[in-house]
Scaffold this motif. Structure first.
Motif, PDB file in Angstrom:
ATOM      1  N   ARG A  65       0.829  -1.190   0.000  1.00 14.39           N
ATOM      2  CA  ARG A  65       0.000   0.000   0.000  1.00 14.39           C
ATOM      3  C   ARG A  65       0.875   1.257   0.000  1.00 14.39           C
ATOM      4  O   ARG A  65       2.019   1.222   0.460  1.00 14.39           O
ATOM      5  N   PHE A  66       0.333   2.317  -0.567  1.00 15.29           N
ATOM      6  CA  PHE A  66       1.037   3.596  -0.574  1.00 15.29           C
ATOM      7  C   PHE A  66       0.028   4.712  -0.309  1.00 15.29           C
ATOM      8  O   PHE A  66      -1.183   4.548  -0.529  1.00 15.29           O
ATOM      9  N   ALA A  67       0.535   5.834   0.194  1.00 14.36           N
ATOM     10  CA  ALA A  67      -0.317   6.978   0.533  1.00 14.36           C
ATOM     11  C   ALA A  67      -0.074   8.104  -0.456  1.00 14.36           C
ATOM     12  O   ALA A  67       1.077   8.401  -0.799  1.00 14.36           O
ATOM     13  N   ASP A  68      -1.152   8.750  -0.913  1.00 12.31           N
ATOM     14  CA  ASP A  68      -0.974   9.913  -1.788  1.00 12.31           C
ATOM     15  C   ASP A  68      -0.794  11.167  -0.936  1.00 12.31           C
ATOM     16  O   ASP A  68      -0.741  11.109   0.301  1.00 12.31           O
ATOM     17  N   ARG A  69      -0.709  12.322  -1.559  1.00 11.71           N
ATOM     18  CA  ARG A  69      -0.404  13.561  -0.822  1.00 11.71           C
ATOM     19  C   ARG A  69      -1.519  13.957   0.139  1.00 11.71           C
ATOM     20  O   ARG A  69      -1.304  14.722   1.072  1.00 11.71           O
ATOM     21  N   ARG A  70      -2.727  13.437  -0.076  1.00 12.68           N
ATOM     22  CA  ARG A  70      -3.847  13.732   0.835  1.00 12.68           C
ATOM     23  C   ARG A  70      -3.980  12.678   1.927  1.00 12.68           C
ATOM     24  O   ARG A  70      -4.886  12.753   2.756  1.00 12.68           O
ATOM     25  N   GLY A  71      -3.119  11.670   1.894  1.00 17.30           N
ATOM     26  CA  GLY A  71      -3.168  10.617   2.905  1.00 17.30           C
ATOM     27  C   GLY A  71      -4.026   9.431   2.527  1.00 17.30           C
ATOM     28  O   GLY A  71      -4.162   8.490   3.320  1.00 17.30           O
ATOM     29  N   LYS A  72      -4.621   9.460   1.336  1.00 13.50           N
ATOM     30  CA  LYS A  72      -5.454   8.344   0.906  1.00 13.50           C
ATOM     31  C   LYS A  72      -4.581   7.132   0.626  1.00 13.50           C
ATOM     32  O   LYS A  72      -3.567   7.211  -0.075  1.00 13.50           O
ATOM     33  N   MET A  73      -4.992   5.983   1.159  1.00  9.45           N
ATOM     34  CA  MET A  73      -4.222   4.751   0.999  1.00  9.45           C
ATOM     35  C   MET A  73      -4.746   3.951  -0.196  1.00  9.45           C
ATOM     36  O   MET A  73      -5.949   3.790  -0.375  1.00  9.45           O
ATOM     37  N   ILE A  85      -1.349   6.316 -21.310  1.00 11.55           N
ATOM     38  CA  ILE A  85      -1.564   6.712 -19.915  1.00 11.55           C
ATOM     39  C   ILE A  85      -2.893   7.463 -19.810  1.00 11.55           C
ATOM     40  O   ILE A  85      -3.696   7.221 -18.904  1.00 11.55           O
ATOM     41  N   ALA A  86      -3.139   8.357 -20.770  1.00 12.08           N
ATOM     42  CA  ALA A  86      -4.376   9.140 -20.767  1.00 12.08           C
ATOM     43  C   ALA A  86      -5.604   8.255 -20.931  1.00 12.08           C
ATOM     44  O   ALA A  86      -6.657   8.505 -20.318  1.00 12.08           O
ATOM     45  N   SER A  87      -5.472   7.180 -21.714  1.00 14.39           N
ATOM     46  CA  SER A  87      -6.619   6.290 -21.942  1.00 14.39           C
ATOM     47  C   SER A  87      -6.831   5.309 -20.792  1.00 14.39           C
ATOM     48  O   SER A  87      -7.874   4.655 -20.729  1.00 14.39           O
ATOM     49  N   GLY A  88      -5.854   5.180 -19.918  1.00 15.79           N
ATOM     50  CA  GLY A  88      -5.972   4.248 -18.805  1.00 15.79           C
ATOM     51  C   GLY A  88      -5.419   2.872 -19.095  1.00 15.79           C
ATOM     52  O   GLY A  88      -5.435   2.002 -18.220  1.00 15.79           O
ATOM     53  N   ARG A  89      -4.938   2.665 -20.318  1.00 16.34           N
ATOM     54  CA  ARG A  89      -4.377   1.353 -20.649  1.00 16.34           C
ATOM     55  C   ARG A  89      -3.076   1.107 -19.890  1.00 16.34           C
ATOM     56  O   ARG A  89      -2.772  -0.031 -19.504  1.00 16.34           O
ATOM     57  N   LEU A  90      -2.302   2.168 -19.680  1.00 16.82           N
ATOM     58  CA  LEU A  90      -1.044   2.086 -18.927  1.00 16.82           C
ATOM     59  C   LEU A  90      -1.157   2.951 -17.681  1.00 16.82           C
ATOM     60  O   LEU A  90      -1.484   4.137 -17.764  1.00 16.82           O
ATOM     61  N   ALA A  91      -0.919   2.351 -16.525  1.00 21.85           N
ATOM     62  CA  ALA A  91      -0.920   3.092 -15.259  1.00 21.85           C
ATOM     63  C   ALA A  91       0.520   3.230 -14.774  1.00 21.85           C
ATOM     64  O   ALA A  91       1.284   2.261 -14.791  1.00 21.85           O
ATOM     65  N   VAL A  92       0.872   4.443 -14.356  1.00 21.03           N
ATOM     66  CA  VAL A  92       2.193   4.676 -13.774  1.00 21.03           C
ATOM     67  C   VAL A  92       2.024   4.851 -12.269  1.00 21.03           C
ATOM     68  O   VAL A  92       1.320   5.759 -11.816  1.00 21.03           O
ATOM     69  N   VAL A  93       2.642   3.957 -11.507  1.00 25.57           N
ATOM     70  CA  VAL A  93       2.592   4.024 -10.044  1.00 25.57           C
ATOM     71  C   VAL A  93       3.965   4.495  -9.569  1.00 25.57           C
ATOM     72  O   VAL A  93       4.942   3.743  -9.595  1.00 25.57           O
ATOM     73  N   ASN A  94       4.025   5.758  -9.187  1.00 27.55           N
ATOM     74  CA  ASN A  94       5.282   6.412  -8.830  1.00 27.55           C
ATOM     75  C   ASN A  94       5.375   6.505  -7.306  1.00 27.55           C
ATOM     76  O   ASN A  94       4.615   7.233  -6.671  1.00 27.55           O
ATOM     77  N   VAL A  95       6.317   5.741  -6.721  1.00 26.49           N
ATOM     78  CA  VAL A  95       6.360   5.603  -5.263  1.00 26.49           C
ATOM     79  C   VAL A  95       7.705   6.073  -4.705  1.00 26.49           C
ATOM     80  O   VAL A  95       8.771   5.681  -5.202  1.00 26.49           O
ATOM     81  N   TYR A  96       7.613   6.887  -3.656  1.00 27.29           N
ATOM     82  CA  TYR A  96       8.786   7.352  -2.913  1.00 27.29           C
ATOM     83  C   TYR A  96       8.943   6.466  -1.685  1.00 27.29           C
ATOM     84  O   TYR A  96       7.991   6.267  -0.925  1.00 27.29           O
ATOM     85  N   ASP A 145       5.672   5.313   0.579  1.00 31.31           N
ATOM     86  CA  ASP A 145       5.523   4.071   1.341  1.00 31.31           C
ATOM     87  C   ASP A 145       5.505   4.411   2.836  1.00 31.31           C
ATOM     88  O   ASP A 145       6.551   4.633   3.439  1.00 31.31           O
ATOM     89  N   PRO A 146       4.312   4.454   3.464  1.00 36.30           N
ATOM     90  CA  PRO A 146       4.242   4.841   4.870  1.00 36.30           C
ATOM     91  C   PRO A 146       4.743   3.760   5.824  1.00 36.30           C
ATOM     92  O   PRO A 146       5.040   4.039   6.995  1.00 36.30           O
TER      93      PRO A 146
END
Length: 342
Positions: free
Chosen positions: A211-219, A259-270, A294-295
């Motif tokens: 799991r990862f958290a976005d800038r708003r804290g959503k997991m 990426i715009a169509s949703g066929r490719l998702a980029v998951v960018n994790v710190y 990564d919390p």
């Protein structure tokens, strides 16, 4: 020549002693002997070994199918230089009679051959190289064949800076090397750890969920993301190499459109601790990506992923099976283009 000079010096000393104590009757014979010894020393030639060509494998004429040719070459590429009956010298510049630089270039070429082989052939090829190199070591412990291949395997297949790195191929080698009886306890621990890390998220297996958290804290969990392809991107704010990858993913029309169509998702994790630096860098990350940190620090702890250097890229399919693992960015872009064009 060195020994002749030593003998001549001894004779000269003897002449001095004879002269000192009036033993002149032997001096003529001594001078003649000294002259002969020095002349022999000067005329003696030391033959320098000339390196021999690399003993390349030849594909039998009966093999005409390309896949069979790749398999044969993968398996027998090193047969010549790992023949235990070879008696050529070895040192820091020569491996079984062949220049070290030539062997290293051949190793780079071999990795290209392996890239065309099936996983089963790759595994057999690496095992064959390991077994034959080890046989050379056991036949002649002064040989550097085994040591050379251990070094080249690490340099080309596992070093984070290698453009040819391939943890799956390295895994087949290091998992055997970790049990080598010639290792110290420290070395054994090191290679056992490398084998364990290379065994994580192997090609064709399902990537570990986290799991990862976005800038708003959503997991969000990795497996919550639905896309035909997922590019898992471990990055750091301010990393120049990361910025170059970001620019390509954002500006390359084919990739950007999928990426715009949703066929490719980029998951960018710190995965590090300076969350404020990551937040400050947020404007650089495209909003269409899944950007988070990564919390739980499970990735940084090498428990489910082996991120040895930043950036690190994984390509996953729609079921999160691993297509590419910590692959060089050029290979990732080429593979993406191949899949997205279909």
């Amino acid at each position: 020549m060195h020994n002749s000079v030593q003998y001549a010096n001894l004779i000269i000393f003897y002449i001095f002693v004879c002269t000192k104590f009036k033993a002149m009757k032997h001096i003529g014979l001594i001078i003649i002997a000294a002259s002969i010894i020095c002349a022999c020393g000067q005329n003696k030639k030391v033959e320098k070994f000339v390196p021999v060509p690399f003993p390349a494998a030849t594909i039998p004429g009966m093999i005409t199918d390309q896949n069979e040719a790749v398999e044969y070459l993968s398996l027998h590429y090193w047969d010549g230089i790992t023949e235990t009956e070879r008696t050529y010298p070895s040192d820091s510049l020569i491996v079984s009679g062949v220049r070290m630089s030539d062997v290293e270039q051949k190793f780079a070429d071999w990795t290209s051959v392996l890239s065309m082989a099936t996983p089963q052939v790759v595994e057999k090829s690496v095992a064959r190289l390991y077994d034959r190199a080890l046989a050379c070591e056991r036949k002649n412990p002064s040989s550097n064949v085994f040591e050379t291949f251990c070094d080249l395997t690490y340099k080309y297949l596992y070093d984070p800076n290698s453009p040819m790195r391939n943890e799956d191929v390295y895994y087949h080698f290091v998992s055997r090397y970790a049990s080598y009886e010639g290792l110290t306890d420290v070395e054994k621990t090191k290679y056992e750890r490398e084998a364990r890390l290379c065994g994580l998220n192997r090609l064709g297996t399902k990537a570990a969920d986290f799991r990862f958290a976005d800038r708003r804290g959503k997991m969000t969990n990795l497996y919550d993301i639905k896309a035909e392809f997922t590019l898992l991107f471990f990055s750091n704010p301010g990393c120049e190499a990361c910025k170059q990858i970001i620019d390509v993913l954002r500006d390359e029309p084919l990739i950007a459109s999928h990426i715009a169509s949703g066929r490719l998702a980029v998951v960018n994790v710190y995965i590090d601790e300076d969350i404020q630096a990551w937040r400050d860098y947020m404007p650089i990350y495209p909003e269409q990506w899944y950007n988070g940190f990564d919390p739980d620090y499970v990735i940084r702890g090498d428990e489910i992923y082996a991120v040895r250097a930043i950036p690190s890229l994984y390509l996953l399919d729609n079921e999160k099976r691993v297509i590419l693992k910590d692959a060089p960015e050029n290979k990732v872009f080429d593979t993406l283009a191949m899949y997205l064009n279909n």
